[in-house]
Design a protein around this motif. Structure first.
Motif, short mmCIF file in Angstrom:
data_model
loop_
_atom_site.label_atom_id
_atom_site.label_comp_id
_atom_site.label_asym_id
_atom_site.label_seq_id
_atom_site.Cartn_x
_atom_site.Cartn_y
_atom_site.Cartn_z
N ARG A 167 7.24 -5.09 -13.03
CA ARG A 167 7.03 -4.83 -12.00
C ARG A 167 7.60 -4.02 -11.07
NH1 ARG A 167 3.70 -7.25 -7.96
NH2 ARG A 167 4.59 -8.06 -6.01
N ASP A 168 7.06 -3.39 -10.30
CA ASP A 168 7.70 -2.84 -8.87
C ASP A 168 8.84 -3.28 -8.16
OD1 ASP A 168 8.70 -0.65 -7.32
OD2 ASP A 168 6.67 0.54 -7.51
N VAL A 169 10.51 -3.23 -7.93
CA VAL A 169 10.54 -4.29 -6.95
C VAL A 169 10.81 -3.74 -5.36
CG1 VAL A 169 12.12 -4.90 -8.63
CG2 VAL A 169 12.89 -3.06 -7.02
N ILE A 170 9.89 -2.70 -5.39
CA ILE A 170 10.14 -1.96 -3.76
C ILE A 170 8.49 -3.12 -3.53
CG2 ILE A 170 9.38 -0.51 -2.61
CD1 ILE A 170 10.64 1.78 -4.59
N LEU A 171 7.60 -3.05 -3.93
CA LEU A 171 6.49 -3.85 -3.00
C LEU A 171 6.94 -4.92 -3.06
CD1 LEU A 171 4.09 -3.48 -6.27
CD2 LEU A 171 4.56 -1.39 -4.69
N ASP A 172 7.11 -6.11 -3.71
CA ASP A 172 8.20 -7.36 -3.33
C ASP A 172 8.72 -6.79 -1.77
OD1 ASP A 172 7.42 -8.67 -5.45
OD2 ASP A 172 8.89 -8.00 -6.41
N LYS A 173 8.95 -6.00 -1.11
CA LYS A 173 9.79 -5.76 0.33
C LYS A 173 9.14 -5.24 1.30
CE LYS A 173 14.01 -4.88 -2.14
NZ LYS A 173 15.75 -4.01 -2.82
N LEU A 174 7.22 -4.97 0.81
CA LEU A 174 6.06 -4.52 1.29
C LEU A 174 5.68 -5.54 2.35
CD1 LEU A 174 5.84 -0.96 -0.42
CD2 LEU A 174 6.98 -1.82 1.89
N PRO A 175 4.71 -5.49 3.21
CA PRO A 175 4.10 -6.24 3.45
C PRO A 175 2.35 -6.46 3.76
CG PRO A 175 4.25 -5.04 5.48
CD PRO A 175 5.16 -4.16 4.60
N ASP A 176 1.76 -7.22 3.53
CA ASP A 176 0.56 -7.61 2.16
C ASP A 176 -0.54 -6.98 3.02
OD1 ASP A 176 -1.91 -7.05 1.00
OD2 ASP A 176 -2.03 -9.71 0.58
N PRO A 177 -1.46 -5.46 3.06
CA PRO A 177 -1.81 -5.43 4.19
C PRO A 177 -3.54 -6.60 4.67
CG PRO A 177 -2.32 -3.55 2.61
CD PRO A 177 -1.60 -5.33 2.24
N GLU A 178 -4.07 -6.83 3.28
CA GLU A 178 -4.75 -7.95 2.70
C GLU A 178 -6.60 -7.34 3.04
OE1 GLU A 178 -4.50 -12.19 4.14
OE2 GLU A 178 -2.99 -10.50 5.09
N LEU A 179 -6.33 -5.83 2.53
CA LEU A 179 -7.48 -5.11 2.22
C LEU A 179 -8.63 -5.88 1.23
CD1 LEU A 179 -6.52 -1.85 1.85
CD2 LEU A 179 -7.32 -3.39 4.56
N GLN A 180 -9.83 -6.29 1.79
CA GLN A 180 -11.25 -7.50 0.75
C GLN A 180 -11.76 -6.28 -0.60
OE1 GLN A 180 -9.40 -10.69 0.89
NE2 GLN A 180 -7.92 -9.80 2.54
N PHE A 181 -12.70 -6.26 0.73
CA PHE A 181 -13.80 -5.38 -0.87
C PHE A 181 -13.99 -3.91 -0.42
CE2 PHE A 181 -16.09 -8.01 2.34
CZ PHE A 181 -17.19 -7.47 2.71
N ILE A 182 -14.82 -3.47 -1.02
CA ILE A 182 -15.45 -1.76 -0.45
C ILE A 182 -16.51 -2.72 0.09
CG2 ILE A 182 -16.58 0.59 -1.61
CD1 ILE A 182 -14.71 -0.56 -3.89
N ASP A 183 -16.25 -1.41 1.24
CA ASP A 183 -17.94 -1.92 2.30
C ASP A 183 -18.69 -0.55 1.95
OD1 ASP A 183 -18.26 -3.29 5.18
OD2 ASP A 183 -19.20 -1.25 4.76
N HIS A 184 -18.51 0.75 1.95
CA HIS A 184 -19.34 1.48 1.31
C HIS A 184 -18.38 2.60 0.51
CE1 HIS A 184 -18.33 2.08 5.93
NE2 HIS A 184 -18.17 3.46 5.36
N ILE A 185 -19.23 3.68 -0.12
CA ILE A 185 -18.68 4.41 -0.74
C ILE A 185 -19.41 5.84 0.55
CG2 ILE A 185 -17.74 5.97 -2.40
CD1 ILE A 185 -17.54 3.36 -3.63
N VAL A 186 -18.92 6.89 1.11
CA VAL A 186 -19.66 8.13 1.58
C VAL A 186 -19.46 9.14 0.49
CG1 VAL A 186 -19.44 9.68 3.67
CG2 VAL A 186 -19.41 7.59 3.37
N GLY A 187 -20.49 9.92 -0.12
CA GLY A 187 -20.85 11.13 -0.66
C GLY A 187 -21.28 12.28 -0.04
N ASN A 188 -20.40 13.35 0.35
CA ASN A 188 -20.91 14.27 1.00
C ASN A 188 -21.54 15.34 -0.03
OD1 ASN A 188 -19.17 13.78 3.47
ND2 ASN A 188 -17.83 15.35 2.77
#
Length: 382
Positions: A167-188
């Motif tokens: 496990r990457d020890v750096i990750l434990d020191k960073l705040p959780d942004p709490e993104l939940q699910f994919i809302d939409h995906i845009v194709g150009n």
């Protein structure tokens, strides 16, 4: 702006449930996965590579709540398919996978309606059970994989094992942004291809039109776009399709097409329950976002004076974080866009929070375009 109410006939066969995961083909999957873990707050989910018996491709799967990204890279020099894709497109989204019910029914319908089948139904299994798949071609070199998980209880998908790295020890020191699910995906799409692609989803997957805007509504002094949002019958999967419209300068859609080498996924919108908290935390992790001019917020405050909608978040904080607000008489959404996630001006991410609003930020497109045009100008591509 048009909102469509006609879903068309309910498909008799098969059901699309939700986005399953997104697969990126990248030059270095290990480093790409690390970047999304460190910057965006994803966690290690699963791994497939030499150590697990995968001799040609390595895959690092990362997850944040219901969002799963898979980063895949070729292991051998002779992998011409992935090699050509990487030279042409750079790091980008190769596949958008959907979780489905009744895969046989979906594929029967897709074949009858003339969809290009990349790989017909196949099965994979491990100690967690059996998963059924099929894959079809959509716009450009992008594919959709349909995944029927049944009672599969494994880590992610057959062939994937627990990550081998500590496990990457750096990750434990960073705040959780709490993104939940994919809302939409845009194709150009290249100019005048949007309608063909929208029709492809209607014909082959029985998706329907959900929302659209044209270049008379979405334009700046320099550039403009047209967009149609396609969705499944249950409206759990949203796929906006964009194309550039002619303007005085090159639009950001055309810039994408030029640098990606054709049609492809431009951005992925990730839904959050608290965008202010998410953006503060993502900025702490070093994520860079587009900046909109201060005048946007002066105009926003004026427009809100005549609206029945009340923004519950602090507008001063919204302005400080450069979050965009779009609203109608029933509700509003909050959204913000990252800068490009790689050197090529192609794929980026969106963070979005909805308050009884199912649109896609049409009221913000002008401000977004102006913000992108500032970056385009710096790249010499406007």
């Amino acid at each position: 702006m048009t909102t469509y109410t006609d879903k068309g006939p309910k498909p008799e066969l098969g059901k699309f449930l939700h986005f399953d995961h997104i697969t990126f083909w990248v030059g270095n999957a290990k480093q790409a996965a690390s970047y999304y873990r460190t910057r965006m707050g994803f966690q290690d989910l699963a791994y497939k590579g030499l150590e697990t018996g995968s001799r040609e491709v390595c895959c690092h799967a990362v997850r944040q709540n219901k969002i799963v990204f898979v980063f895949a890279s070729p292991l051998l020099p002779g992998n011409e398919v992935m090699g050509r894709h990487l030279v042409t497109h750079g790091d980008g989204v190769k596949d958008v996978a959907f979780s489905v019910e009744d895969l046989d029914g979906i594929m029967k319908m897709a074949k009858q309606r003339g969809a290009k089948i990349i790989k017909d139904i196949w099965e994979e299994e491990d100690e967690g059970g059996k998963v059924r798949y099929a894959q079809v071609q959509t716009y450009g070199d992008t594919t959709h994989t349909f995944i029927e998980r049944g009672n599969y209880s494994g880590l992610f998908l057959p062939g994937f094992k627990k990550p081998i790295a500590a496990r990457d020890v750096i990750l434990d020191k960073l705040p959780d942004p709490e993104l939940q699910f994919i809302d939409h995906i845009v194709g150009n799409q290249p100019d005048l291809e949007m309608e063909n692609v929208a029709s492809w989803y209607e014909k082959h997957l029985m998706f329907h039109r959900f929302w659209s805007v044209d270049d008379s509504q979405i334009h700046t002094q320099y550039s403009s776009l047209r967009s149609i949002v396609m969705t499944n019958y249950e409206e759990t999967i949203k796929m906006p399709i964009n194309e550039p419209a002619s303007g005085k300068r090159k639009s950001q859609i055309q810039e994408y097409v030029d640098y990606y080498g054709g049609a492809g996924v431009q951005h992925i919108a990730l839904n959050t329950n608290n965008i202010i908290s998410s953006i503060i935390k993502l900025k702490e992790r070093g994520v860079e976002f587009l900046k909109v001019p201060e005048t946007y917020y002066d105009q926003l405050r004026e427009r809100l004076k005549n609206s029945p909608v009340k923004i519950i978040e602090d507008l001063n904080i919204i302005q400080d974080l450069k979050i965009l607000v779009d609203f109608d008489d029933n509700g509003y959404l909050l959204q913000i866009f990252t800068k490009n996630m790689q050197d090529r001006p192609t794929v980026f991410l969106e963070v979005i929070q909805r308050h009884n609003h199912s649109g896609f930020g049409a009221g913000n497109f002008k401000a977004l375009f102006e913000a992108i045009e500032l970056d385009q100008s710096a790249r010499g591509n406007l």
